[in-house]
Design an enzyme around this catalytic site. Structure first.
Site, PDB file in Angstrom:
ATOM      1  N   HIS A  44      27.256  -4.981  86.027  1.00 50.49           N
ATOM      2  CA  HIS A  44      26.804  -3.926  86.950  1.00 50.49           C
ATOM      3  C   HIS A  44      25.506  -3.290  86.463  1.00 50.49           C
ATOM      4  O   HIS A  44      24.520  -3.212  87.220  1.00 50.49           O
ATOM      5  CB  HIS A  44      27.910  -2.866  87.049  1.00 50.49           C
ATOM      6  CG  HIS A  44      27.570  -1.713  87.945  1.00 50.49           C
ATOM      7  ND1 HIS A  44      28.029  -1.618  89.236  1.00 50.49           N
ATOM      8  CD2 HIS A  44      26.815  -0.595  87.731  1.00 50.49           C
ATOM      9  CE1 HIS A  44      27.570  -0.502  89.784  1.00 50.49           C
ATOM     10  NE2 HIS A  44      26.833   0.142  88.886  1.00 50.49           N
ATOM     11  N   GLU A  45      25.483  -2.853  85.217  1.00 49.68           N
ATOM     12  CA  GLU A  45      24.292  -2.176  84.708  1.00 49.68           C
ATOM     13  C   GLU A  45      23.113  -3.132  84.577  1.00 49.68           C
ATOM     14  O   GLU A  45      21.956  -2.741  84.767  1.00 49.68           O
ATOM     15  CB  GLU A  45      24.591  -1.492  83.375  1.00 49.68           C
ATOM     16  CG  GLU A  45      25.690  -0.437  83.428  1.00 49.68           C
ATOM     17  CD  GLU A  45      25.484   0.632  84.484  1.00 49.68           C
ATOM     18  OE1 GLU A  45      24.314   0.883  84.873  1.00 49.68           O
ATOM     19  OE2 GLU A  45      26.484   1.218  84.945  1.00 49.68           O
TER      20      GLU A  45
END
Length: 502
Positions: A264-265
């Site tokens: 995600h990051e």
């Protein structure tokens, strides 16, 4: 006009440098800073925010932008110079409405509140941070009051994060989405649930960090321009185009947390690393909006990171990384496990079917706090009631409930959460368009090649930085405004297959 454009860039570079220093201090506070530094760090952050704001409201900047208006009108809309003038003027006009001393107060308070929130979360005690959150709500309302023409007090706060969105546009969209999700959740819960024990076991921290770095590197995350560290609440932060950092969270007895936090990051970071160098040091060198930014992280986390083609390549490597815990587990079992739908209390651990219900709950509570129909002292109870009503679960304590997210405790109340759902919708729409234009993307993923998808995103999203507002960007990238249908189609197709729903 060339000299004036150069003067504008120099002024904006100063602001960018101050904001970059603030970003670095925030990263340090969230990762390695000793707790004793909290008071001084609040002062540091407030000073930098005041200095940046003073430059944004400088009358000289306003005069320069006025002088450049004719040039802007004579240049193509999407040109670098016209976009720079247009976006800088928008930011300047917003900034001059907010007194510099208020920005200093807001940032100082946010830094202090964040530190107290960490202590309160650890102690599972909302009362520790309650007076700080009451102050945050008060400051959020005061911030909204600087923009009196808006229909709802949340509108200017939402617009700061997601330009063009309002309560009147989000509320009906979220209502339609909620109806679809409730129906899908009901259908899923009528079917046998997949076993997910393969995600639970003993997964050493170092091995998880090594494997997640392998994943994000394969996605295209450039570790010469980034790094990964640990944080209680994972985030990405841009210091500069050559310094885009991510953090993750590791649970040694549950593998999914680090896997999907890192992916995600890294999705956020790929966006920042893909912004052209020519935009560096300007307000164009960032994502188009919070929602568009979130579309990149959710696209990689879910549409790629939970896809079968992705794991056809990486699952053998996962088994090599954790030979004991993953012994006897096959790809089908693992794939079903990462798609298990199970209503819970934690947003960041939520499955795709229930995730947006978490967001909608927070959005509704934000509206009530700003309207004054909900007092901060009653927030934990209201939180629990909404979870019981929407998801059929109740938090065991404040850490599982109202204290789980950092957003209200590190910024403002209002405009903090809608971006996640907007990002989910935009991600599905973008991915659908990318596959239509390049049907070979899934086959390339099976070989571990993420480049074709990344190149599509670079060309259609990343390369524009903040030149376009979200609605304009979606039209350019996908050919239509933001739509609900691609996301619902994706959920029904994916979870229908996993759960055998006709």
């Amino acid at each position: 006009m060339g000299a004036q454009i150069e003067a504008l860039r120099m002024l904006l570079q100063e602001i960018s440098d101050i904001e970059a220093a603030g970003a670095l201090l925030y990263w340090d506070q969230s990762t390695y800073m000793p707790i004793g530094g909290a008071k001084a760090r609040a002062r540091h952050m407030a000073t930098l925010a005041r200095l940046a704001h003073q430059r944004w409201v400088d009358p000289g900047l306003g005069e320069l932008l006025e002088q450049l208006k004719a040039l802007e009108q004579n240049l193509p809309f999407e040109s670098l110079e016209a976009s720079l003038i247009r976006v800088a003027r928008r930011d300047h006009q917003r900034a001059i409405r907010i007194p510099p001393e208020f920005m200093e107060t807001l940032n100082s308070h946010a830094s202090q509140c964040y530190q107290v929130w960490r202590e309160a979360k650890s102690a599972k005690d909302f009362s520790l941070v309650r007076p700080y959150l009451e102050r945050t709500v008060e400051l959020s309302r005061r911030l909204a009051d600087f923009f009196p023409a808006w229909e709802h007090p949340a509108d200017p706060l939402i617009d700061m994060a997601d330009p063009g969105e309002r309560v009147c546009s989000l509320s009906p969209l979220f209502s339609r989405l909620k109806e679809e999700l409730v129906l899908l959740l009901r259908a899923v819960r009528e079917r046998p649930s997949p076993e997910d024990s393969c995600l639970k076991g003993s997964f050493p921290e170092e091995a998880q960090l090594r494997f997640t770095l392998e994943l994000v590197r394969a996605m295209g995350y450039d570790l010469e321009r980034g790094r990964q560290d640990l944080a209680p609440h994972p985030f990405m932060i841009r210091v500069a185009g050559g310094d885009v950092r991510i953090t993750t969270r590791v649970s040694q007895d549950h593998l999914a947390e680090s896997l999907f936090s890192s992916i995600h990051e890294a999705g956020h970071a790929l966006y920042e690393q893909g912004i052209p160098e020519e935009l560096e040091g300007t307000p164009l060198a960032q994502g188009a909006s919070a929602g568009i930014h979130e579309s990149q992280s959710r696209l990689w986390e879910n549409l790629v990171g939970r896809s079968l083609p992705f794991w056809k390549f990486f699952f053998p490597r996962l088994k090599e990384a954790f030979p004991e815990s993953m012994a006897g587990v096959d790809l089908e079992e693992f794939f079903k496990a990462i798609h298990k739908v199970e209503p819970g209390c934690i947003r960041t651990e939520a499955d795709e079917v229930t995730y947006n219900l978490h967001v909608i709950i927070r959005f509704e509570l934000e509206m009530q706090l700003l309207e004054g129909s909900l007092a901060v002292k009653d927030l934990p109870e209201a939180w629990s009631e909404k979870y019981q009503e929407n998801l059929g679960v109740k938090p065991a304590d404040h850490k599982e409930g109202v204290l789980q997210d950092m957003h209200w405790f590190a910024g403002t109340v209002g405009g903090a959460f809608q971006c996640y759902t907007l990002g989910n919708l935009a991600a599905a729409q973008m991915f659908q368009k990318a596959l239509k234009e390049n049907p070979q993307i899934p086959l390339e993923m099976e070989q571990g090649n993420m480049r074709p998808l990344l190149e599509w995103l670079r060309s259609n999203v990343h390369s524009h930085g903040r030149k376009f507002e979200p609605a304009q960007l979606m039209e350019r990238a996908t050919g239509t405004p933001l739509r609900l249908e691609p996301y619902i189609e994706y959920l029904k197709s994916t979870y229908g297959a996993v759960y055998g729903i006709p």
